[in-house]
Design a protein around this motif. Structure first.
Motif, mmCIF file in Angstrom:
data_model
loop_
_atom_site.group_PDB
_atom_site.id
_atom_site.type_symbol
_atom_site.label_atom_id
_atom_site.label_comp_id
_atom_site.label_asym_id
_atom_site.label_seq_id
_atom_site.Cartn_x
_atom_site.Cartn_y
_atom_site.Cartn_z
ATOM 1 N N LYS A 138 7.632 1.185 -4.188
ATOM 2 C CA LYS A 138 7.137 1.443 -2.834
ATOM 3 C C LYS A 138 5.839 2.242 -2.879
ATOM 4 O O LYS A 138 4.892 1.935 -2.146
ATOM 5 C CB LYS A 138 8.181 2.172 -2.002
ATOM 6 C CG LYS A 138 7.682 2.495 -0.600
ATOM 7 C CD LYS A 138 8.762 3.053 0.272
ATOM 8 C CE LYS A 138 8.273 3.446 1.650
ATOM 9 N NZ LYS A 138 7.226 2.644 2.239
ATOM 10 N N LEU A 189 3.170 -0.278 -3.923
ATOM 11 C CA LEU A 189 2.861 -1.254 -2.879
ATOM 12 C C LEU A 189 2.115 -0.595 -1.720
ATOM 13 O O LEU A 189 1.159 -1.168 -1.188
ATOM 14 C CB LEU A 189 4.137 -1.941 -2.393
ATOM 15 C CG LEU A 189 3.946 -3.150 -1.491
ATOM 16 C CD1 LEU A 189 3.064 -4.215 -2.134
ATOM 17 C CD2 LEU A 189 5.303 -3.751 -1.131
ATOM 18 N N LYS A 195 -1.636 -1.632 -0.419
ATOM 19 C CA LYS A 195 -1.984 -1.894 0.982
ATOM 20 C C LYS A 195 -3.189 -1.050 1.399
ATOM 21 O O LYS A 195 -4.118 -1.548 2.050
ATOM 22 C CB LYS A 195 -0.796 -1.594 1.895
ATOM 23 C CG LYS A 195 0.364 -2.567 1.753
ATOM 24 C CD LYS A 195 1.544 -2.093 2.590
ATOM 25 C CE LYS A 195 2.783 -2.915 2.369
ATOM 26 N NZ LYS A 195 3.944 -2.357 3.114
ATOM 27 N N HIS A 240 -1.646 -10.478 -0.406
ATOM 28 C CA HIS A 240 -0.866 -11.659 -0.793
ATOM 29 C C HIS A 240 -0.262 -11.441 -2.172
ATOM 30 O O HIS A 240 -0.844 -10.755 -3.008
ATOM 31 C CB HIS A 240 -1.757 -12.895 -0.885
ATOM 32 C CG HIS A 240 -2.209 -13.434 0.421
ATOM 33 N ND1 HIS A 240 -2.275 -14.776 0.674
ATOM 34 C CD2 HIS A 240 -2.639 -12.836 1.560
ATOM 35 C CE1 HIS A 240 -2.723 -14.985 1.901
ATOM 36 N NE2 HIS A 240 -2.965 -13.812 2.449
ATOM 37 N N LEU A 241 0.885 -12.049 -2.411
ATOM 38 C CA LEU A 241 1.436 -12.125 -3.758
ATOM 39 C C LEU A 241 2.384 -13.302 -3.835
ATOM 40 O O LEU A 241 2.911 -13.765 -2.827
ATOM 41 C CB LEU A 241 2.132 -10.826 -4.179
ATOM 42 C CG LEU A 241 3.344 -10.305 -3.393
ATOM 43 C CD1 LEU A 241 4.623 -11.016 -3.805
ATOM 44 C CD2 LEU A 241 3.497 -8.820 -3.639
ATOM 45 N N SER A 243 5.888 -14.662 -5.978
ATOM 46 C CA SER A 243 7.009 -14.119 -6.723
ATOM 47 C C SER A 243 7.929 -15.258 -7.132
ATOM 48 O O SER A 243 8.250 -16.115 -6.301
ATOM 49 C CB SER A 243 7.777 -13.111 -5.850
ATOM 50 O OG SER A 243 8.840 -12.542 -6.573
ATOM 51 N N THR A 266 13.888 -8.496 -6.300
ATOM 52 C CA THR A 266 12.505 -8.192 -5.959
ATOM 53 C C THR A 266 12.182 -8.669 -4.555
ATOM 54 O O THR A 266 11.504 -7.977 -3.782
ATOM 55 C CB THR A 266 11.557 -8.859 -6.977
ATOM 56 O OG1 THR A 266 11.907 -8.404 -8.278
ATOM 57 C CG2 THR A 266 10.114 -8.535 -6.688
ATOM 58 N N HIS A 267 12.695 -9.835 -4.178
ATOM 59 C CA HIS A 267 12.435 -10.369 -2.844
ATOM 60 C C HIS A 267 13.043 -9.469 -1.769
ATOM 61 O O HIS A 267 12.418 -9.254 -0.719
ATOM 62 C CB HIS A 267 12.972 -11.794 -2.721
ATOM 63 C CG HIS A 267 12.357 -12.727 -3.724
ATOM 64 N ND1 HIS A 267 12.941 -13.903 -4.091
ATOM 65 C CD2 HIS A 267 11.213 -12.640 -4.451
ATOM 66 C CE1 HIS A 267 12.190 -14.510 -5.002
ATOM 67 N NE2 HIS A 267 11.137 -13.755 -5.232
ATOM 68 N N TYR A 296 10.582 -6.753 -1.246
ATOM 69 C CA TYR A 296 9.421 -7.202 -0.480
ATOM 70 C C TYR A 296 9.741 -7.341 1.003
ATOM 71 O O TYR A 296 8.944 -6.945 1.856
ATOM 72 C CB TYR A 296 8.883 -8.531 -1.021
ATOM 73 C CG TYR A 296 8.291 -8.448 -2.406
ATOM 74 C CD1 TYR A 296 7.680 -7.287 -2.881
ATOM 75 C CD2 TYR A 296 8.328 -9.541 -3.257
ATOM 76 C CE1 TYR A 296 7.139 -7.219 -4.148
ATOM 77 C CE2 TYR A 296 7.778 -9.484 -4.530
ATOM 78 C CZ TYR A 296 7.191 -8.319 -4.973
ATOM 79 O OH TYR A 296 6.646 -8.264 -6.217
ATOM 80 N N GLU A 309 9.795 -4.074 2.681
ATOM 81 C CA GLU A 309 8.453 -3.511 2.803
ATOM 82 C C GLU A 309 7.561 -4.288 3.759
ATOM 83 O O GLU A 309 6.369 -4.031 3.841
ATOM 84 C CB GLU A 309 7.803 -3.418 1.422
ATOM 85 C CG GLU A 309 8.508 -2.432 0.512
ATOM 86 C CD GLU A 309 8.593 -1.041 1.106
ATOM 87 O OE1 GLU A 309 7.562 -0.530 1.597
ATOM 88 O OE2 GLU A 309 9.691 -0.451 1.098
ATOM 89 N N LEU A 336 6.840 -7.646 3.879
ATOM 90 C CA LEU A 336 6.226 -8.899 3.448
ATOM 91 C C LEU A 336 7.096 -10.055 3.920
ATOM 92 O O LEU A 336 8.315 -9.916 4.046
ATOM 93 C CB LEU A 336 6.071 -8.935 1.925
ATOM 94 C CG LEU A 336 4.889 -8.130 1.366
ATOM 95 C CD1 LEU A 336 5.206 -6.663 1.310
ATOM 96 C CD2 LEU A 336 4.521 -8.633 -0.009
#
Length: 153
Positions: A99, A102, A106, A118-119, A121, A128-129, A132, A135, A137
């Motif tokens: 966090k 990330l 940002k 953008h990323l 995965s 991990t998703h 995201y 957070e 995304l």
């Protein structure tokens, strides 16, 4: 979840050879196909040719998380910060380092005049998703690829 202490946690860009090598162990957890002895040269080449940058979260002088990213412009979305690689040391996960990194990415995107971050995965990275999604995304497209044989000379 415990959070890293602000008085001992820093995020900084890795630019010197020593700083880049310090990120190697954590990055290779995500990218094990990059041989350890080729890591520095590969990163340096990407930095020089493609604008690749590295950022790392340090806690007590130890790298806890690392991100490789670049700023680019695309017709469909304008100027963006694209995260190539983002990994937290397996021994330090769920402690807030991801966090911290990330949030730093940002802020870096905003500072670089980017309209979006953008990323991509891998579909197998379910934990991990979840991070995201927490957070903010969202999934907005599919990424397709095809392996290509080298061109015949």
């Amino acid at each position: 979840m415990p959070t890293p202490s602000a008085d001992r946690v820093t995020v900084q860009q890795a630019a010197t050879d020593e700083e880049i090598v310090a990120t190697r162990a954590v990055m290779r957890q995500l990218r094990p196909d990059v041989p350890a002895d080729e890591y520095l040269g590969t990163v340096r080449r990407m930095m020089q040719s493609d604008g690749y940058r590295l950022a790392a979260v340090y806690d007590g002088g130890e790298v806890r998380a690392v991100a490789g990213y670049r700023v680019m412009e695309m017709l469909y979305c304008g100027r963006i910060l694209y995260v190539d690689d983002l990994n937290t040391d397996a021994a330090a996960r769920s402690q807030g380092y991801g966090k911290v990194l990330l949030d730093w990415l940002k802020a870096e995107a905003r500072a670089q005049g980017c309209r979006q971050l953008h990323l991509d995965s891998g579909v197998q990275r379910e934990q991990t998703h979840r991070f995201y999604f927490r957070e903010g995304l969202a999934i907005n497209c599919y990424h397709f690829r095809i392996p290509l044989a080298p061109a015949e000379g």
